[in-house]
Design an enzyme around this catalytic site. Structure first.
Site, short mmCIF file in Angstrom:
data_model
loop_
_atom_site.label_atom_id
_atom_site.label_comp_id
_atom_site.label_asym_id
_atom_site.label_seq_id
_atom_site.Cartn_x
_atom_site.Cartn_y
_atom_site.Cartn_z
N ASP A 8 0.77 -1.03 0.11
CA ASP A 8 -0.05 -0.03 -0.04
C ASP A 8 0.85 1.26 -0.02
OD1 ASP A 8 -2.36 2.01 0.17
OD2 ASP A 8 -2.16 1.64 2.49
N GLU A 68 -1.68 -1.66 -4.24
CA GLU A 68 -2.74 -0.87 -4.41
C GLU A 68 -2.46 0.38 -5.24
OE1 GLU A 68 -6.13 1.21 -1.60
OE2 GLU A 68 -4.77 -0.03 -0.52
N HIS A 141 -2.16 0.66 6.78
CA HIS A 141 -1.64 0.56 5.79
C HIS A 141 -1.03 -0.96 5.46
CE1 HIS A 141 -1.46 4.87 5.02
NE2 HIS A 141 -1.09 5.00 6.22
#
Length: 161
Positions: A8, A68, A141
């Site tokens: 992420d 992501e 995260h």
């Protein structure tokens, strides 16, 4: 059994997580986040992210990565620094030869919950359930990174790469 690194991206904090998967069985290997210091120059912060991702790859030997993608409906000012972070992450993954797929937040939510509009709590609960952990994965995260890793496996088993 395949090993997947999920990421992420973020300049202040980049979440990461490693899972092993076979069929619909998942095993949590490790997770965490890379924190950079806001007062440091951007180049130094990006170098920390790049080097740390490479170290994580060397330590855990994943063959694949799910990242992501960036979504900025609310905070457009952080778009450029997060995009820079994503760029060095993709460079680190490519330099180590990982099979990498970038997923939108909607794709990740859909893969984990069946609902592309699921909220963070729903995704967090599914990550816990899929990985068989009891406690909330912190920070968020890292949980998002694990969700990206799970999404990679679910999509790769359908032939998406």
């Amino acid at each position: 059994m395949i090993r997947v690194l999920g990421i992420d991206p973020g300049l202040a904090a980049t979440g990461w997580g490693i899972v092993e998967a076979e069929g619909n069985k998942f095993k949590l290997i490790d997770y965490g986040y890379i924190k950079t210091i806001p007062g440091d120059n951007p180049g130094k912060r990006l170098m920390i992210i790049y080097n740390t991702i490479r170290e994580i790859i060397d330590k855990y030997n994943p063959e694949n990565a799910g990242v992501e993608d960036i979504f900025f409906a609310r905070n457009k000012q952080s778009a450029i620094p997060v995009a820079q972070s994503k760029g060095v992450i993709l460079l680190a993954l490519e330099s180590k030869g990982l099979n990498t797929v970038v997923f939108t937040p909607l794709q990740i939510k859909q893969a984990l919950t069946g609902n592309g509009r699921a909220d963070k709590n729903q995704v967090q609960e599914m990550v816990k359930l899929i990985l068989g952990v009891k406690d909330k994965i912190k920070p968020d995260h890292a949980a998002d990174a694990l969700a990206a890793a799970i999404c990679y496996h679910n999509n790769s088993s359908l032939g998406v790469k």
